[in-house]
Design an enzyme around this catalytic site. Structure first.
Site, PDB file in Angstrom:
ATOM      1  N   GLU A   1      42.579   7.518  30.595  1.00 15.85           N
ATOM      2  CA  GLU A   1      41.671   6.385  30.429  1.00 15.85           C
ATOM      3  C   GLU A   1      40.720   6.254  31.611  1.00 15.85           C
ATOM      4  O   GLU A   1      39.538   5.959  31.439  1.00 15.85           O
ATOM      5  CB  GLU A   1      42.447   5.089  30.227  1.00 15.85           C
ATOM      6  CG  GLU A   1      43.140   4.994  28.877  1.00 15.85           C
ATOM      7  CD  GLU A   1      42.169   5.091  27.707  1.00 15.85           C
ATOM      8  OE1 GLU A   1      40.991   4.739  27.869  1.00 15.85           O
ATOM      9  OE2 GLU A   1      42.596   5.534  26.627  1.00 15.85           O
TER      10      GLU A   1
ATOM     11  N   TYR B   1      40.087  -3.608  30.508  1.00 15.86           N
ATOM     12  CA  TYR B   1      40.065  -2.513  29.529  1.00 15.86           C
ATOM     13  C   TYR B   1      41.251  -1.567  29.721  1.00 15.86           C
ATOM     14  O   TYR B   1      42.013  -1.281  28.789  1.00 15.86           O
ATOM     15  CB  TYR B   1      38.758  -1.708  29.635  1.00 15.86           C
ATOM     16  CG  TYR B   1      38.855  -0.403  28.899  1.00 15.86           C
ATOM     17  CD1 TYR B   1      38.683  -0.355  27.521  1.00 15.86           C
ATOM     18  CD2 TYR B   1      39.189   0.783  29.569  1.00 15.86           C
ATOM     19  CE1 TYR B   1      38.815   0.833  26.820  1.00 15.86           C
ATOM     20  CE2 TYR B   1      39.333   1.968  28.882  1.00 15.86           C
ATOM     21  CZ  TYR B   1      39.143   1.995  27.512  1.00 15.86           C
ATOM     22  OH  TYR B   1      39.302   3.161  26.824  1.00 15.86           O
TER      23      TYR B   1
ATOM     24  N   ASP C   1      36.274  -2.102  24.882  1.00 15.33           N
ATOM     25  CA  ASP C   1      35.229  -1.505  25.716  1.00 15.33           C
ATOM     26  C   ASP C   1      33.887  -1.830  25.055  1.00 15.33           C
ATOM     27  O   ASP C   1      33.844  -2.604  24.104  1.00 15.33           O
ATOM     28  CB  ASP C   1      35.443   0.008  25.878  1.00 15.33           C
ATOM     29  CG  ASP C   1      35.197   0.765  24.579  1.00 15.33           C
ATOM     30  OD1 ASP C   1      35.089   0.114  23.518  1.00 15.33           O
ATOM     31  OD2 ASP C   1      35.113   2.002  24.622  1.00 15.33           O
TER      32      ASP C   1
END
Length: 297
Positions: A42, A125, A144
């Site tokens: 991520e 996020y 996002d």
DNA sequence: GTCCGGTTGT
DNA sequence: ACAACCGGAC
């Protein structure tokens, strides 16, 4: 195992999940639920597109398969492994995060939102991405800019930040947190694009207020996820000098005398010194007593 | 040359 | 609230 009709799951849920099931790409971070690996993926995906992340991600988790292994490596090694991904400060944050995981969480990732968000480099996020994609929680919406755009168009109006987060959380169907959030991000990235959205290829256009209304202007997604501020020219910028110096440091330490040349400003040593100091302040470089710059140990 | 993006620090 | 951070795509 039969698929029972579920009144709580709407046609939108079924259509999007089915769309994702048919066209999902087989990416390495989709084959794991390991929280550390998910975190690494991520952090890389935030800033870099999929094709370039794949090899970097695989090399990174092969070399540092756990937070503890990463934390015990010199920061400079992590920064070097980060080459080509951009945003080198995030490599510093990841290393700090690994150290915090070891120090405060036994080397594991927390399973609650506040503890995740307290970690260096992890914001709203990434914290929710870890919950959804590693812990397979189904009560968190991963928000996002892509997902925010999808939600605003579905609603037919721009959504504030807290409002969008609430909508994202509420949209997750029971038991489908992983697939649903992956699908939302994919839809936003490939179909529900910022410009020239492909509504004709969208599995859920019939339940999208903006599409049903004939896509009237202004696009509800505009303004819901902060407008982009123009980026100043790269050539000749401080950023360029920073990048040059980090690249040089990845190869070898740089003597103070060689700093201006390494940064591309042979006639402006004062500027080189000043900008190099910002790198030191960011934890990306160290200076020893003789003035030599190197990546941190 | 213009645009893209999540987190941090101001 | 907003600029800085990066390198690549377009």
């Amino acid at each position: 195992m039969t698929i029972a009709p579920d009144a709580a799951v709407s046609p939108r849920h079924a259509a999007l999940l089915s769309w994702f099931g048919e066209r999902r790409r087989d990416l390495p971070w989709r084959r794991t639920r390991d929280p550390w690996a998910v975190l690494v993926s991520e952090l890389m995906l935030q800033q870099t597109q999929v094709p370039r992340v794949v090899p970097k991600y695989e090399a990174f988790v092969a070399r540092w398969p756990t937070a503890a292994s990463c934390a015990s490596a010199p920061l400079g090694d992590v920064v070097t492994a980060w080459a080509g991904l951009g945003y080198n400060r995030r490599a510093v944050n990841l290393h700090r995060c690994a150290a915090a995981l070891v120090a405060d969480h036994g080397g594991a990732l927390p399973t609650d939102l506040p503890a995740l968000m307290a970690l260096p480099g992890i914001g709203p996020y990434t914290a929710r991405a870890v919950l959804a994609f590693a812990h397979e929680r189904d009560d968190v919406g991963v928000l996002d800019t892509n997902a925010a755009r999808v939600l605003a168009r579905w609603a037919g109006r721009s959504l504030g930040r807290a409002e969008a987060q609430r909508a994202a959380d509420e949209a997750v169907p029971p038991g489908q947190g992983w697939a649903w959030n992956q699908a939302m991000l994919d839809l936003g990235a490939t179909v529900c694009r910022p410009r020239a959205p492909r509504c004709d290829q969208c599995p859920v256009s019939r339940s999208c207020a903006w599409s049903v209304a004939g896509r009237p202007g202004p696009d509800p997604a505009i303004g819901s996820a902060g407008g982009s501020t123009g980026q100043s020219t790269f050539a000749g910028s401080d950023r360029q000098g920073r990048g040059r110096l980090v690249d040089a440091l990845r190869r070898a330490p740089v003597d103070a005398f060689d700093l201006p040349a390494a940064m591309g400003w042979p006639d402006d040593p004062a500027r080189a010194t000043r900008v190099a100091a910002t790198l030191v302040a960011d934890g990306l470089a160290q200076i020893d007593e003789s003035g030599t710059h190197r990546l941190p140990a």
